[in-house]
Design a protein around this motif. Structure first.
Motif, mmCIF file in Angstrom:
data_model
loop_
_atom_site.group_PDB
_atom_site.id
_atom_site.type_symbol
_atom_site.label_atom_id
_atom_site.label_comp_id
_atom_site.label_asym_id
_atom_site.label_seq_id
_atom_site.Cartn_x
_atom_site.Cartn_y
_atom_site.Cartn_z
ATOM 1 N N TRP A 168 0.995 -1.202 0.079
ATOM 2 C CA TRP A 168 0.061 -0.156 -0.048
ATOM 3 C C TRP A 168 0.710 1.004 -0.035
ATOM 4 O O TRP A 168 0.634 2.295 -0.986
ATOM 5 C CB TRP A 168 -0.991 -0.056 1.283
ATOM 6 C CG TRP A 168 -1.628 1.334 1.336
ATOM 7 C CD1 TRP A 168 -1.462 2.543 1.844
ATOM 8 C CD2 TRP A 168 -3.043 1.545 1.000
ATOM 9 N NE1 TRP A 168 -2.258 3.497 1.932
ATOM 10 C CE2 TRP A 168 -3.440 2.764 1.282
ATOM 11 C CE3 TRP A 168 -4.077 0.539 0.478
ATOM 12 C CZ2 TRP A 168 -4.739 3.466 1.175
ATOM 13 C CZ3 TRP A 168 -5.348 1.104 0.127
ATOM 14 C CH2 TRP A 168 -5.571 2.443 0.502
ATOM 15 N N VAL A 169 1.894 1.300 1.119
ATOM 16 C CA VAL A 169 2.647 2.386 1.133
ATOM 17 C C VAL A 169 3.769 2.508 -0.151
ATOM 18 O O VAL A 169 3.467 3.835 -0.879
ATOM 19 C CB VAL A 169 3.430 2.451 2.258
ATOM 20 C CG1 VAL A 169 4.400 3.557 2.287
ATOM 21 C CG2 VAL A 169 2.565 2.400 3.606
ATOM 22 N N THR A 215 -3.985 6.027 4.828
ATOM 23 C CA THR A 215 -2.463 5.609 5.148
ATOM 24 C C THR A 215 -2.487 6.135 6.620
ATOM 25 O O THR A 215 -1.910 5.488 7.351
ATOM 26 C CB THR A 215 -1.477 6.519 4.233
ATOM 27 O OG1 THR A 215 -1.573 6.070 3.038
ATOM 28 C CG2 THR A 215 -0.014 6.270 4.540
#
Length: 253
Positions: A168-169, A215
């Motif tokens: 994801w990051v 996030t």
């Protein structure tokens, strides 16, 4: 209750029992949640593999500057056409399906649909395809980790959650802003002037804000899990989630 009992000529106790049964039946059990996550995970796996198949030999996958070479005279190949049609159909389906969606997720679906529609209208298919491919990857491991959570596989859930966080990051907070957005905001104006492109820029920026929001939630989960010893299953539990249809605090999509 009294009005309903009088209308159907039932005892008040029977009407109350019917309301309780209706409330219980409307709640999703673990099997329902597992099936939902399995369906979404299957879609993301299939569409990600198809996207890679469509774009693996495309020059703009390796050199993003090709998204503007000969623009707007870009031919739409059959694979690109299907990639777009399937993707936009899926997000339209999510908006009208029984799958759980919170306000943030509806906002994400709306932004995605607008991005796909607008990029199609102005022939920004190459850039739109890259945005799609980047955003599909992380959702695979999110949904699979949720499936293992519903199976009470704690260790597998923790491992898959860690993989999800890394992907994801690296994709949504790495490739998306520093590769795609950088190209759109700083390189594109050197090649073409398109007043309508400002709409595209605003939509992309809105998508970035949503990514930042999610996030932040992910980092809170990681902090609580690593430094406070909180259980990942407890943090991601659908019972404690107050927003987002994905029934967990890692992603409210």
């Amino acid at each position: 209750v009294c009005s309903a009992a009088a209308g159907v000529k039932w005892p008040k106790r029977q009407v109350e029992r019917w309301f309780r049964q209706r409330l219980v039946s409307s709640k999703l059990n673990k099997l329902d949640k597992f099936q939902e996550s399995a369906f979404i995970a299957t879609y993301h796996v299939v569409i990600s593999l198809y996207g890679l198949l469509v774009m693996y030999d495309k020059p703009w996958l390796r050199d993003i500057s090709h998204t503007w070479i000969n623009y707007p005279l870009h031919e739409i190949e059959r694979g690109d056409w299907w990639y777009y049609i399937i993707s936009i159909s899926f997000y339209w389906a999510l908006c009208f399906s029984h799958l759980r969606c919170g306000p943030a997720e509806y906002l994400h679906h709306t932004c995605t649909i607008l991005l796909l529609t607008f990029s199609w209208a102005v022939n920004l298919i190459r850039a739109g395809s890259l945005v799609l491919l980047i955003h599909e990857c992380g959702d695979i491991f999110l949904q699979i980790s949720k499936m293992f959570q519903y199976l009470n596989k704690k260790r597998a859930t923790e491992v898959l959650t860690a993989v999800f966080v890394v992907i994801w990051v690296s994709t949504r907070m790495g490739l998306f802003p520093f590769w795609v957005l950088r190209n759109m905001y700083f390189e594109a104006p050197k090649h073409v002037f398109m007043p309508a492109g400002y709409v595209f820029y605003v939509l992309l920026f809105g998508l970035l804000l949503l990514n930042l929001f999610w996030t932040g939630i992910i980092l809170v989960v990681v902090y609580k899990s690593v430094f406070k010893g909180s259980d990942v299953n407890d943090i991601r539990s659908s019972d404690s989630a107050s927003t987002h249809g994905s029934d967990d605090n890692i992603k409210q999509e």
